[in-house]
Scaffold this active site. Sequence first.
Site, PDB file in Angstrom:
ATOM      1  N   GLY A  46     -46.653  69.791 -32.069  1.00  0.00           N
ATOM      2  CA  GLY A  46     -46.840  70.036 -30.751  1.00  0.00           C
ATOM      3  C   GLY A  46     -46.610  68.922 -30.084  1.00  0.00           C
ATOM      4  N   GLN A  51     -49.082  63.890 -22.745  1.00  0.00           N
ATOM      5  CA  GLN A  51     -48.480  62.708 -23.667  1.00  0.00           C
ATOM      6  C   GLN A  51     -47.259  62.007 -23.038  1.00  0.00           C
ATOM      7  OE1 GLN A  51     -48.808  65.306 -27.238  1.00  0.00           O
ATOM      8  NE2 GLN A  51     -49.255  63.241 -28.179  1.00  0.00           N
ATOM      9  N   CYS A  91     -50.940  62.444 -34.844  1.00  0.00           N
ATOM     10  CA  CYS A  91     -50.734  62.470 -33.397  1.00  0.00           C
ATOM     11  C   CYS A  91     -49.605  61.670 -32.922  1.00  0.00           C
ATOM     12  CB  CYS A  91     -51.831  62.252 -32.582  1.00  0.00           C
ATOM     13  SG  CYS A  91     -51.658  62.449 -30.790  1.00  0.00           S
ATOM     14  N   LEU A  92     -48.627  62.229 -32.240  1.00  0.00           N
ATOM     15  CA  LEU A  92     -47.362  61.526 -31.760  1.00  0.00           C
ATOM     16  C   LEU A  92     -47.664  60.353 -30.717  1.00  0.00           C
ATOM     17  CD1 LEU A  92     -44.915  64.505 -31.117  1.00  0.00           C
ATOM     18  CD2 LEU A  92     -44.989  63.025 -33.040  1.00  0.00           C
ATOM     19  N   HIS A 134     -56.000  70.586 -30.632  1.00  0.00           N
ATOM     20  CA  HIS A 134     -55.654  69.203 -30.503  1.00  0.00           C
ATOM     21  C   HIS A 134     -54.771  68.989 -29.185  1.00  0.00           C
ATOM     22  CE1 HIS A 134     -53.791  65.438 -32.340  1.00  0.00           C
ATOM     23  NE2 HIS A 134     -52.652  65.597 -31.281  1.00  0.00           N
ATOM     24  N   GLU A 135     -54.030  69.943 -28.704  1.00  0.00           N
ATOM     25  CA  GLU A 135     -53.334  70.058 -27.727  1.00  0.00           C
ATOM     26  C   GLU A 135     -54.285  70.204 -26.318  1.00  0.00           C
ATOM     27  OE1 GLU A 135     -50.608  68.552 -28.299  1.00  0.00           O
ATOM     28  OE2 GLU A 135     -50.063  69.178 -30.220  1.00  0.00           O
ATOM     29  N   HIS A 138     -55.736  67.195 -25.507  1.00  0.00           N
ATOM     30  CA  HIS A 138     -54.769  65.996 -24.748  1.00  0.00           C
ATOM     31  C   HIS A 138     -54.979  66.405 -23.251  1.00  0.00           C
ATOM     32  CE1 HIS A 138     -52.731  63.660 -27.721  1.00  0.00           C
ATOM     33  NE2 HIS A 138     -52.292  64.539 -28.305  1.00  0.00           N
TER      34      HIS A 138
HETATM   35  O1  GNR Z   1     -47.448  66.394 -35.106  1.00  0.00           O
HETATM   36  C1  GNR Z   1     -48.643  66.651 -35.023  1.00  0.00           C
HETATM   37  N1  GNR Z   1     -49.235  67.056 -36.117  1.00  0.00           N
HETATM   38  C2  GNR Z   1     -50.487  67.577 -36.258  1.00  0.00           C
HETATM   39  C3  GNR Z   1     -51.143  67.671 -37.460  1.00  0.00           C
HETATM   40  C4  GNR Z   1     -52.413  68.400 -37.361  1.00  0.00           C
HETATM   41  C5  GNR Z   1     -53.047  68.627 -36.354  1.00  0.00           C
HETATM   42  C6  GNR Z   1     -52.488  68.356 -35.053  1.00  0.00           C
HETATM   43  C7  GNR Z   1     -50.995  68.038 -35.031  1.00  0.00           C
HETATM   44  S1  GNR Z   1     -50.675  67.846 -33.410  1.00  0.00           S
HETATM   45  C8  GNR Z   1     -49.292  66.493 -33.787  1.00  0.00           C
HETATM   46  C9  GNR Z   1     -48.504  66.258 -32.628  1.00  0.00           C
HETATM   47  C10 GNR Z   1     -49.246  65.607 -31.408  1.00  0.00           C
HETATM   48  O2  GNR Z   1     -49.391  64.775 -31.349  1.00  0.00           O
HETATM   49  N2  GNR Z   1     -49.447  66.615 -30.437  1.00  0.00           N
HETATM   50  O3  GNR Z   1     -50.399  66.254 -29.128  1.00  0.00           O
HETATM   51 NI    NI Z   2     -51.386  64.599 -30.301  1.00  0.00          NI
END
Ligand code: GNR
Ligand code: NI
Length: 168
Positions: A46, A51, A91-92, A134-135, A138
Amino acid sequence: MALLNILQFPDPRLKEIALPVEIFDQTLLNLIDDMFETMYEAQGVGLAATQINVQKQVIVMDISEERNQPIHLINPQIIKKENMIEWEEGCLSFSGVYGKVNRSQEIEIQFLDKNGKQKSLHADGGLLSACIQHEIDHLNGITFYDHLSPLKQQLLRKKLSKVKSRTL
Ligand code: GNR
Ligand code: NI
């Protein structure tokens, strides 16, 4: 199409609050395309506009193994959440470190698609559920780091500096 730069923790711009999208034009379509390209290149499941330093409520995701099921969410709202579950997240914006976060197992969201059409989505646990939360975090300037205890935050910062010293 263009690859965008992904902000890295502790960049203060990761704390910016995204604004709702009001105009559904070519600029938005280009943004979504660029976000997908950036997400696939970075091998994430995601990516939130926050980001890539764009303060708009835009999310792209693809949780499929084959990387062929793109999902985009605009102005997402969680309208129902039930049952907590612990998830190991990456998270990226935190390359190479992971942390366990409590998330709702079952969620229901409302959002708009790229044409401004109202949609809804029900996620019952699993990566989809965790990723959406999670997104959306952000977009509100929150990262998985903010959900960790001060001790785990400290540990994660240490790990992050080790990862960085290895990759530089
Ligand atoms: O790549 C991602 N893996 C992930 C694994 C578990 C829960 C959420 C994520 S999101 C993350 C990519 C990212 O940073 N999205 O904001
Ligand atoms: Ni993330």
